[in-house]
Design a protein around this motif. Structure first.
Motif: not given
Length: 326
Positions: A1-2, A277, A280-281, A283
């Motif tokens: 994640m960012n 996030e 998107r990741a 998880v």
């Protein structure tokens, strides 16, 4: 994640116009509920009148931005008078039901197509920023540090917002520490006792409703200054979010609502980006953007319940001053 993006967007929310607008609205609600004991569940109605009064005055009638802002504040004061005459003799839940219904009436009036030429109906209003931006004394350019970097117009909105909050906070502080404010707190605790002392309880409540409504309307004006007016921005959920900010910081305080608004928008921004996030990741792959936003609001609702149960006085509040906690 960012994580860099998550932290940056969360910190940027601390100085967003929405945060400053919520701080003003929560301060106005503190005058209603925290100091006068008025269970106002129609905060969004005051914000809508301030926002639309400002936008319509500038866009339709060509008034300067500061005159438009005064029109929005006067509209909120008149609305408070109109709302207060039939409702301020109600108590508790009955007042809450009346105010939330009145706020929905206001929103639906702006949403109806009958006044489309003036209010824009569902499309709202935009393009009323030229007068406000023309008054900007900041030279063109980009200024700031890290996540708080904005152009001259971005800083102009924030400076006006911060100054407005400072003036409103000082006004509320002076009022609540005056004899008028002490009578108001007495009404919050036991209005029958105050009435027995010869005070006009209805008049004090009406004055508190007007003062708090004007401050809340200033929040609505600030909210739309950098963007546009949309009736869907003033739904019942907006009222609940402002209540969350108020109860988080402390209802019967001056600086509690301001702190509560900062924390509320920081957490809301953090959860929004963090949950997105996670989806998107991979998880939590079932989380789309819409589902992440819905889950964020669910978590905020749970947090509100926990605040009321375990710390009803808020971060800066005193539990002895909250009538609903007794």
């Amino acid at each position: 994640m960012n994580w860099g993006q998550i932290v940056e967007q969360s910190l940027a929310s601390l100085l967003s116009p929405a945060t400053l607008a919520y701080a003003l609205a929560a301060l106005g609600l503190a005058m209603h509920f925290g100091f006068a004991g008025l269970l106002n569940m129609g905060v969004a109605g005051f914000m809508a009148l301030g926002a639309y009064g400002y936008a319509i005055s500038v866009l339709t009638f060509g008034l300067p931005w500061w005159t438009g802002a005064l029109v929005g504040l006067i509209a909120a004061a008149l609305y408070a008078l109109l709302l207060g005459v039939p409702t301020l003799r109600l108590r508790g839940d009955y007042l809450a039901i009346a105010t939330i219904a009145a706020a929905e009436i206001v929103r639906l009036l702006f949403l109806t197509t009958a006044f489309d030429d003036v209010t824009g109906s569902a499309d709202g209003l935009s393009g009323f920023h030229s007068s406000f931006r023309a008054a900007n004394p900041i030279p063109p350019g980009t200024y700031g540090l890290g996540p708080w970097t904005y152009n001259e117009n971005g800083w102009w909105v924030r400076i006006v917002g911060i100054l407005t909050i400072a003036v409103a906070a000082i006004l509320v502080l002076l009022l609540t520490r005056s004899p008028w404010g002490r009578v108001l707190k007495g009404i919050r605790e036991d209005e029958d006792a105050v009435r027995a002392l010869g005070k006009n309880v209805f008049a004090y409540k009406m004055q508190a409703l007007v003062v708090g409504g004007v401050i809340t309307a200033a929040g609505g004006i600030l909210w739309v200054m950098p963007s546009a007016v949309n009736p869907n921005s003033f739904m019942t959920s907006t009222t609940f979010f402002i209540w969350t900010a108020l109860l988080l910081g402390g209802a019967a305080t001056v600086f509690g609502p301001l702190l509560g608004a900062l924390i509320f928008w920081f957490v809301r921004a953090f959860l929004g980006v963090f949950l997105t996030e996670l989806g998107r990741a991979g998880v939590l792959p079932f989380l789309s953007n819409a589902e992440a936003a819905a889950l964020r609001d669910v978590l905020i609702g749970v947090a509100l319940v926990l605040i009321v149960v375990f710390r009803p006085q808020g971060i800066l509040g005193d539990k002895k001053e909250l009538t609903f906690a007794q």
